[in-house]
Design a protein around this motif. Structure first.
Motif, PDB file in Angstrom:
ATOM      1  N   ALA A   1     -15.134 -42.318 -30.189  1.00 48.49           N
ATOM      2  CA  ALA A   1     -15.325 -43.747 -30.453  1.00 48.49           C
ATOM      3  C   ALA A   1     -14.008 -44.422 -30.797  1.00 48.49           C
ATOM      4  N   ASN A   2     -13.733 -45.528 -30.117  1.00 49.83           N
ATOM      5  CA  ASN A   2     -12.539 -46.299 -30.473  1.00 49.83           C
ATOM      6  C   ASN A   2     -12.846 -47.106 -31.734  1.00 49.83           C
ATOM      7  N   ASP A   3     -11.851 -47.818 -32.240  1.00 52.33           N
ATOM      8  CA  ASP A   3     -12.023 -48.541 -33.496  1.00 52.33           C
ATOM      9  C   ASP A   3     -13.151 -49.563 -33.423  1.00 52.33           C
ATOM     10  N   GLY A   4     -13.242 -50.284 -32.322  1.00 53.31           N
ATOM     11  CA  GLY A   4     -14.291 -51.285 -32.176  1.00 53.31           C
ATOM     12  C   GLY A   4     -15.676 -50.664 -32.159  1.00 53.31           C
ATOM     13  N   GLU A   5     -15.827 -49.578 -31.432  1.00 51.68           N
ATOM     14  CA  GLU A   5     -17.121 -48.877 -31.370  1.00 51.68           C
ATOM     15  C   GLU A   5     -17.497 -48.316 -32.743  1.00 51.68           C
ATOM     16  N   PHE A   6     -16.511 -47.717 -33.395  1.00 55.94           N
ATOM     17  CA  PHE A   6     -16.745 -47.158 -34.722  1.00 55.94           C
ATOM     18  C   PHE A   6     -17.215 -48.240 -35.682  1.00 55.94           C
ATOM     19  N   LEU A   7     -16.463 -49.332 -35.750  1.00 62.18           N
ATOM     20  CA  LEU A   7     -16.786 -50.409 -36.681  1.00 62.18           C
ATOM     21  C   LEU A   7     -18.155 -51.021 -36.373  1.00 62.18           C
ATOM     22  N   ALA A   8     -18.431 -51.259 -35.102  1.00 60.26           N
ATOM     23  CA  ALA A   8     -19.724 -51.834 -34.718  1.00 60.26           C
ATOM     24  C   ALA A   8     -20.870 -50.911 -35.114  1.00 60.26           C
ATOM     25  N   ALA A   9     -20.701 -49.622 -34.918  1.00 56.35           N
ATOM     26  CA  ALA A   9     -21.764 -48.665 -35.247  1.00 56.35           C
ATOM     27  C   ALA A   9     -21.977 -48.569 -36.751  1.00 56.35           C
ATOM     28  N   VAL A  10     -20.894 -48.580 -37.519  1.00 53.89           N
ATOM     29  CA  VAL A  10     -21.045 -48.523 -38.982  1.00 53.89           C
ATOM     30  C   VAL A  10     -21.714 -49.809 -39.472  1.00 53.89           C
ATOM     31  N   GLU A  11     -21.253 -50.940 -38.971  1.00 57.10           N
ATOM     32  CA  GLU A  11     -21.837 -52.219 -39.398  1.00 57.10           C
ATOM     33  C   GLU A  11     -23.313 -52.329 -39.015  1.00 57.10           C
ATOM     34  N   ALA A  12     -23.680 -51.751 -37.876  1.00 62.57           N
ATOM     35  CA  ALA A  12     -25.074 -51.778 -37.424  1.00 62.57           C
ATOM     36  C   ALA A  12     -25.887 -50.643 -38.045  1.00 62.57           C
ATOM     37  N   THR A  13     -25.232 -49.835 -38.859  1.00 60.83           N
ATOM     38  CA  THR A  13     -25.827 -48.654 -39.516  1.00 60.83           C
ATOM     39  C   THR A  13     -26.393 -47.657 -38.508  1.00 60.83           C
ATOM     40  N   THR A  14     -25.737 -47.548 -37.355  1.00 55.35           N
ATOM     41  CA  THR A  14     -26.160 -46.585 -36.341  1.00 55.35           C
ATOM     42  C   THR A  14     -25.197 -45.406 -36.226  1.00 55.35           C
ATOM     43  N   TRP A  15     -24.090 -45.457 -36.946  1.00 54.42           N
ATOM     44  CA  TRP A  15     -23.150 -44.327 -36.950  1.00 54.42           C
ATOM     45  C   TRP A  15     -23.862 -43.146 -37.606  1.00 54.42           C
ATOM     46  N   PRO A  16     -23.756 -41.935 -37.039  1.00 59.42           N
ATOM     47  CA  PRO A  16     -24.471 -40.790 -37.631  1.00 59.42           C
ATOM     48  C   PRO A  16     -24.015 -40.505 -39.068  1.00 59.42           C
TER      49      PRO A  16
ATOM     50  N   ILE B   1     -20.199 -50.370 -46.917  1.00 58.38           N
ATOM     51  CA  ILE B   1     -20.551 -49.034 -47.417  1.00 58.38           C
ATOM     52  C   ILE B   1     -21.889 -49.085 -48.154  1.00 58.38           C
ATOM     53  N   GLN B   2     -22.119 -50.113 -48.941  1.00 54.17           N
ATOM     54  CA  GLN B   2     -23.399 -50.226 -49.649  1.00 54.17           C
ATOM     55  C   GLN B   2     -24.564 -50.341 -48.661  1.00 54.17           C
ATOM     56  N   ARG B   3     -24.417 -51.189 -47.656  1.00 53.12           N
ATOM     57  CA  ARG B   3     -25.476 -51.371 -46.643  1.00 53.12           C
ATOM     58  C   ARG B   3     -25.697 -50.080 -45.857  1.00 53.12           C
ATOM     59  N   TYR B   4     -24.607 -49.420 -45.492  1.00 51.06           N
ATOM     60  CA  TYR B   4     -24.700 -48.176 -44.733  1.00 51.06           C
ATOM     61  C   TYR B   4     -25.403 -47.098 -45.567  1.00 51.06           C
ATOM     62  N   ALA B   5     -25.010 -46.953 -46.825  1.00 50.34           N
ATOM     63  CA  ALA B   5     -25.645 -45.969 -47.708  1.00 50.34           C
ATOM     64  C   ALA B   5     -27.139 -46.271 -47.861  1.00 50.34           C
ATOM     65  N   ALA B   6     -27.481 -47.533 -48.024  1.00 52.65           N
ATOM     66  CA  ALA B   6     -28.890 -47.916 -48.158  1.00 52.65           C
ATOM     67  C   ALA B   6     -29.672 -47.544 -46.909  1.00 52.65           C
ATOM     68  N   SER B   7     -29.061 -47.720 -45.734  1.00 51.52           N
ATOM     69  CA  SER B   7     -29.758 -47.393 -44.487  1.00 51.52           C
ATOM     70  C   SER B   7     -30.047 -45.901 -44.372  1.00 51.52           C
ATOM     71  N   LEU B   8     -29.265 -45.101 -45.076  1.00 54.24           N
ATOM     72  CA  LEU B   8     -29.470 -43.652 -45.073  1.00 54.24           C
ATOM     73  C   LEU B   8     -30.353 -43.199 -46.232  1.00 54.24           C
ATOM     74  N   GLY B   9     -30.822 -44.158 -47.017  1.00 53.97           N
ATOM     75  CA  GLY B   9     -31.619 -43.822 -48.193  1.00 53.97           C
ATOM     76  C   GLY B   9     -30.776 -43.211 -49.293  1.00 53.97           C
ATOM     77  N   ALA B  10     -29.498 -43.560 -49.306  1.00 47.90           N
ATOM     78  CA  ALA B  10     -28.570 -42.958 -50.263  1.00 47.90           C
ATOM     79  C   ALA B  10     -27.828 -44.015 -51.078  1.00 47.90           C
ATOM     80  N   SER B  11     -28.506 -45.087 -51.437  1.00 48.63           N
ATOM     81  CA  SER B  11     -27.856 -46.167 -52.190  1.00 48.63           C
ATOM     82  C   SER B  11     -27.191 -45.673 -53.460  1.00 48.63           C
ATOM     83  N   ALA B  12     -27.778 -44.673 -54.091  1.00 53.74           N
ATOM     84  CA  ALA B  12     -27.236 -44.155 -55.349  1.00 53.74           C
ATOM     85  C   ALA B  12     -25.900 -43.460 -55.167  1.00 53.74           C
ATOM     86  N   LYS B  13     -25.540 -43.133 -53.931  1.00 55.34           N
ATOM     87  CA  LYS B  13     -24.259 -42.465 -53.689  1.00 55.34           C
ATOM     88  C   LYS B  13     -23.069 -43.426 -53.762  1.00 55.34           C
ATOM     89  N   TYR B  14     -23.332 -44.730 -53.586  1.00 58.27           N
ATOM     90  CA  TYR B  14     -22.225 -45.683 -53.623  1.00 58.27           C
ATOM     91  C   TYR B  14     -21.568 -45.653 -54.993  1.00 58.27           C
TER      92      TYR B  14
END
Length: 138
Positions: free
Chosen positions: A6-21, A54-67
């Protein structure tokens, strides 16, 4: 999108969309996210974007407490300091090669006692360093 290529744009888009693994969002990816946002938006807006994403991404993984607010801001300070030294260095792999300390998971031990970072207060809100100052960061 392949996380390996993934290039920088793909990486950023996937993290922002909470689709990055989730299993592929480790320390290196946190640093990459910080590098991208701080380069594009500067320290104040970039820092806000780092924290919110990071907060939104963690929440999407059910890991809000990890932030962890203090850890996020402390690492952002180190990424920003490295960026000030080499503002035009690309790609991210070259930036990391020039600043290998950013991959050192123990870097924050220079600034904080373990008990301080382990405290719930440091997870919820910013706590100033209690060993040595961080690099200057807004």
């Amino acid at each position: 999108m392949n996380p390996e290529t993934a290039n920088d744009g793909e990486f950023l888009a996937a993290v922002e969309a909470t689709t990055w693994p989730g299993e592929r969002f480790g320390h290196r990816e946190h640093v990459r996210l910080g590098w991208l946002y701080l380069r594009r938006h500067g320290p104040e807006a970039g820092s806000t974007r780092i924290r919110e994403t990071i907060q939104r991404y963690a929440a999407s993984l059910g890991a809000s407490a990890k932030y962890h607010e203090t850890v996020t801001r402390a690492w952002s300070a180190h990424v920003y300091a490295a960026l000030r030294e080499t503002p035009h260095l690309e790609p991210f792999s070259a930036f990391l090669a020039a600043h290998p300390e950013l991959l050192d998971g123990k870097l924050l031990e220079r600034h904080y006692r373990k008990e301080t970072l382990d405290a719930e207060a440091a997870r919820r809100e910013w706590v100033a360093p209690d060993v040595a100052p961080l690099p200057v960061f807004p």
